[in-house]
Design an enzyme around this catalytic site. Structure first.
Site, PDB file in Angstrom:
ATOM      1  N   ASP A  32     -10.865  40.065 -48.474  1.00  0.00           N
ATOM      2  CA  ASP A  32     -10.576  38.529 -48.666  1.00  0.00           C
ATOM      3  C   ASP A  32      -9.849  38.368 -50.134  1.00  0.00           C
ATOM      4  O   ASP A  32     -10.258  38.967 -50.951  1.00  0.00           O
ATOM      5  CB  ASP A  32     -11.746  37.601 -48.532  1.00  0.00           C
ATOM      6  N   GLN A  96     -12.578  26.652 -41.286  1.00  0.00           N
ATOM      7  CA  GLN A  96     -11.787  27.393 -40.738  1.00  0.00           C
ATOM      8  C   GLN A  96     -10.294  27.041 -41.202  1.00  0.00           C
ATOM      9  O   GLN A  96      -9.961  26.005 -40.825  1.00  0.00           O
ATOM     10  CB  GLN A  96     -11.940  27.623 -39.139  1.00  0.00           C
ATOM     11  N   HIS A 102     -12.233  35.335 -37.016  1.00  0.00           N
ATOM     12  CA  HIS A 102     -12.668  36.517 -37.846  1.00  0.00           C
ATOM     13  C   HIS A 102     -14.099  36.056 -38.634  1.00  0.00           C
ATOM     14  O   HIS A 102     -14.589  34.930 -38.510  1.00  0.00           O
ATOM     15  CB  HIS A 102     -11.574  36.404 -39.338  1.00  0.00           C
ATOM     16  N   HIS A 104     -16.628  36.661 -42.014  1.00  0.00           N
ATOM     17  CA  HIS A 104     -16.924  36.923 -43.224  1.00  0.00           C
ATOM     18  C   HIS A 104     -18.016  38.077 -43.191  1.00  0.00           C
ATOM     19  O   HIS A 104     -19.022  37.579 -42.991  1.00  0.00           O
ATOM     20  CB  HIS A 104     -16.895  35.949 -44.247  1.00  0.00           C
TER      21      HIS A 104
END
Length: 116
Positions: A32, A96, A102, A104
């Site tokens: 990230d 989001q 996705h 995390h």
């Protein structure tokens, strides 16, 4: 399947650089850019689905592949034994911001409950 203007589809296609940490035939995992923990990796399916609800509707094991990849990342990053958190934000109201599903993978520090 991809979306021309999707950030994560562009990462999957190699059009935008990312720090890739894990890859399978159907998933890609990368760091990230705004980490919230020492380990903060995003795992995405290579095919485009806008959110977790759309992924759940797929009937060919892709959600399972995403979860297996997330666990593989946790093991690789050394947080599997100490504990890690998996987070799917589904919809703008849940935070989001990129509408390509996705998960995390967060770990490497104490994670309190409830989350922010």
């Amino acid at each position: 399947m991809s979306e021309a203007d999707c950030l994560f589809c562009k990462i999957v296609a190699g059009e935008i650089p990312a720090k890739i940490v894990h890859e399978t035939d159907r998933t890609l995992a990368f760091r990230d850019v705004n980490p919230q923990a020492p380990t903060h990796v995003l795992v995405v399916p290579k095919d485009h689905y806008p959110d977790a609800a759309a992924l759940a509707a797929v009937d060919h094991g892709l959600a399972d592949d995403v979860l297996k990849a997330a666990h593989a990342v946790a093991e690789q990053e050394g947080v599997a034994d100490s504990g890690y958190r998996l987070v799917f934000n589904t919809g703008a109201g849940a935070g989001q911001t990129v509408f390509h599903v996705h998960v995390h993978v967060l770990g490497g520090r104490g994670l309190t409950w409830p989350p922010g």
